[in-house]
Structure formats: structure tokens, C-alpha cells
Design a protein around this motif. Sequence first.
Motif, mmCIF file in Angstrom:
data_model
loop_
_atom_site.group_PDB
_atom_site.id
_atom_site.type_symbol
_atom_site.label_atom_id
_atom_site.label_comp_id
_atom_site.label_asym_id
_atom_site.label_seq_id
_atom_site.Cartn_x
_atom_site.Cartn_y
_atom_site.Cartn_z
ATOM 1 N N GLU A 58 0.780 -1.197 -0.140
ATOM 2 C CA GLU A 58 0.095 0.060 -0.129
ATOM 3 C C GLU A 58 0.702 1.537 0.082
ATOM 4 O OE1 GLU A 58 -3.520 2.314 -0.353
ATOM 5 O OE2 GLU A 58 -3.188 -0.193 -0.391
ATOM 6 N N GLU A 59 1.807 1.302 0.690
ATOM 7 C CA GLU A 59 2.738 2.406 0.871
ATOM 8 C C GLU A 59 3.446 2.747 -0.502
ATOM 9 O OE1 GLU A 59 5.683 2.557 3.930
ATOM 10 O OE2 GLU A 59 4.357 1.437 5.309
ATOM 11 N N ILE A 60 4.079 1.530 -1.130
ATOM 12 C CA ILE A 60 4.349 1.509 -2.469
ATOM 13 C C ILE A 60 3.590 2.251 -3.527
ATOM 14 C CG2 ILE A 60 5.721 0.320 -4.143
ATOM 15 C CD1 ILE A 60 6.744 -1.358 -2.304
ATOM 16 N N TYR A 61 2.104 1.802 -3.406
ATOM 17 C CA TYR A 61 1.319 2.284 -4.402
ATOM 18 C C TYR A 61 1.219 3.736 -4.438
ATOM 19 C CZ TYR A 61 -3.132 2.574 -6.691
ATOM 20 O OH TYR A 61 -4.106 3.122 -7.562
ATOM 21 N N LYS A 62 0.874 4.040 -3.127
ATOM 22 C CA LYS A 62 0.933 5.684 -2.811
ATOM 23 C C LYS A 62 2.070 6.421 -3.260
ATOM 24 C CE LYS A 62 -2.547 5.017 0.822
ATOM 25 N NZ LYS A 62 -2.653 5.048 2.408
#
Length: 411
Positions: A244-248
Motif C-alpha cells: 500500500e505504501e509503494i502504491y501511494k
Amino acid sequence: MNLEYFIARRLVTAKNHKSSISAPIIKIAIIAIAVGVIMMIVAVATGFGLQDKIREKVSAFNGHVIISNFDDNESEVSVAPLSIHQDFYPKFKNIQGIDHVQAVAAKAGIIRTADAFEGVVFKGVGKEYKWDILEEYIVDGRKPDLKNTLNTEVLLSQYLADRLQLKVGDKFNTYFMKEGGNGMPNLRVFKLVGIYNSGFQEFDSTFIIGDIRHVQRINKWKDGQVGSFEVFIDDFSQIEEKGEEIYKAIPSTLTAQTIEEKYINIFEWLKLFDTNIIVIIVIMIIVSTINMVVALLVLILERTQMVGMLKALGASNWSVRKIFLYNAGYLIIKGLYWGNLISIGLLLTQKYFGVIKLPPENYYVNVAPVTIHIPAILLINLGTVIVCLALLLIPSYIITKISPVKALRFD
């Protein structure tokens, strides 16, 4: 010295105790605990081992998180290129727990030999490719040498090498369709320098690994264009949060997909092992506890006169109950000792000698893997002691019903 502990120890070490009526029942209780512990530790070790090994294999070919264009999201083949010049490459600066980022590109093709042909996906990798995981599965030859000069060295699976009758050192033709499907296919002659065998049929029957510049030239991509990025994280248990952090953190034109999302069927199947482990642990603790309850009741009935004597001398009900709980605790620890000794011995034998084999088409591994997880073993031992002793408080309540007068006359 603690009086209750002193009496319990004398009961355990007494010679007449070993030849008493309760002796065979006590042995059965110890064996039941030992077998229960063996089953629990082996179930946890094999369950965790299989999960860890399959996760390791899937990540070896895909990384933990895959960054790509939206149109590549469900495909093994890189369709639209993206620039290698990204803020997150070669390293994420604003996200902790990222171990490695590598650029890759994939192209579908057909390997053609004199006697056979196979459809494959050529996975192009660069000099920064994380070989340390994949090298474990190389059974013959070596990894391709990806130096500054473009060469034709590739890595092929044992499965494909056997079907195509290829061996290390052989050269073979591979045909790639041009973009749009027009014209004659592109021909590349590759040299097989290494053979790997992951035991994962889905990957072994698909991937051939070589230099990423072959894909760039075949697709007529510009310099610095790649198919996708593979991201490795430090802690797999945080893959959902890191995904999720990478996607953001990446541009809105790109998407990030974890391997749990891409191979959802495999990872949902792995989660079933957690349920199986819990069921085995619950059943084994119940069986062990029942045997200990029976053993404790027999011990109490066998020592009824002793209970009456202690009560007549002024001992409280709780004091007498503690004597038998200490006794039961000794039996539990003895069962745990043998259970741990045997189970760890079996696990080490399997770990280093691979005695038990598994069909790779069903379990994705050739040998049953084990992970000796010390915290889990300690938790199993502690949980067994606590649950058994807590439940033994109930049958020990029978001591409060024993009358000293009747007990001293008991024969």
C-alpha cells in the motif's frame, strides 16, 4: 523448602510408586503428552516451512511487489514500456523496509529445436538482478554473465531442458513475434549456460532468463525503457502494508501489485495451513489434558490415606491440592522433554537429509521443508503447561471432598 514441593518430589522418587497401580496410567499420560508435543511441533514446523518455501519461490521469480503499467497488471509479458528513470529506482528514499529494487522486462516466444518446441516467456534482467535467491535452484551450470557487452547466455529450467533435450553448453533458436504481429518473427540464438529447478511447475514451464537488452531490442524500445520493477521487502509479514505504501509513493500512471494479489489462489491455499495447525494443536492439547486428568484422579485415589493424614495434621485443602499439582507438573515436564527431544530430532533429520519427499505438482516442492521456529516451540511448551495445569485444578477439587476420618479408614 516448600513443604508441598518436598512431598511431591518424594512421591515421584519413591520406589513403591514405580510399582503401584497408577504406574502404567502415569506412563500412558507421559507418552500422550510427548506424542501431542511431537505432533504440534512437527505440524508447526512443516506448516511454516512449506509457507516460507513457497513464498520464497514465488518472490524469487517476481519480487514481493511488482510495479508496472496498468495494462501489464494481469500479464507476465511486458506490453508498454516505462522509463527506468524513476524516483524509487534504484532505491526507495521515503519508504523504510525496502531491501532491493530491480528492473525487468518479459517477452513471449517459442523455443524451437530439431525434435521439439515449447512456448516460453523470456525474462530479461539487468546487472542489478537479485540472483542470491535463484542461485539456490541452479542444479547445473551457472548464472548468465550480464556484463557490459550483450551476450546470448541464458538460464533454463530443468523441466524445459528435458522436454527440449537440451544440456548446458547447447545453443538453440528462439522466435519472438514482432509488435503488432506483422512480418517474420525475430530470431535469437541463445546459449544455455545454466539449468534451474525450483519445483514450481508454473514457473519452471514458463521462464527463460537472460539479458534485458534482448527484450529492449526486439521491442524496439528506447534506451532506458523497461517492462516493470520488482521490489523486495525486508519482512514478508508486512507485505500488505508495504504494498500500500509503494502504491501511494509511485506516479499515478503506474500500479503496484503484491505477489499475494497476483497469485491469490496459491496464498489462499497457504492460509489453510494456519487453520490446520490450530486444529492439530487444539486436538493434541485436549488429548494430553484428558490423559493427565485421568492420571491425576488415579494418583489422588491411590493416595487417599495420605490425603486424610495430611488433613488430620492440619494441612489445608489447597496445600494438599498443590502436592498433586506439583506431581502432575513433573509428569507434564517429563512428557515435554521427550516430546521436544524426539520432534526436534525428526525435524533436523528432515531438514538436512530430506527423508520425506512430496509431489511438486501438488505441493510446489520436492522435499517436505521444515522451519524450526524457536518462539513457536517455546509457546507450544508454555501453552501446554498452562492449559494442562489450569484444567487439572478441576479434578484436584475432589480432594476437598475427602474426609480425614473416612480416608484414614480407607483400604
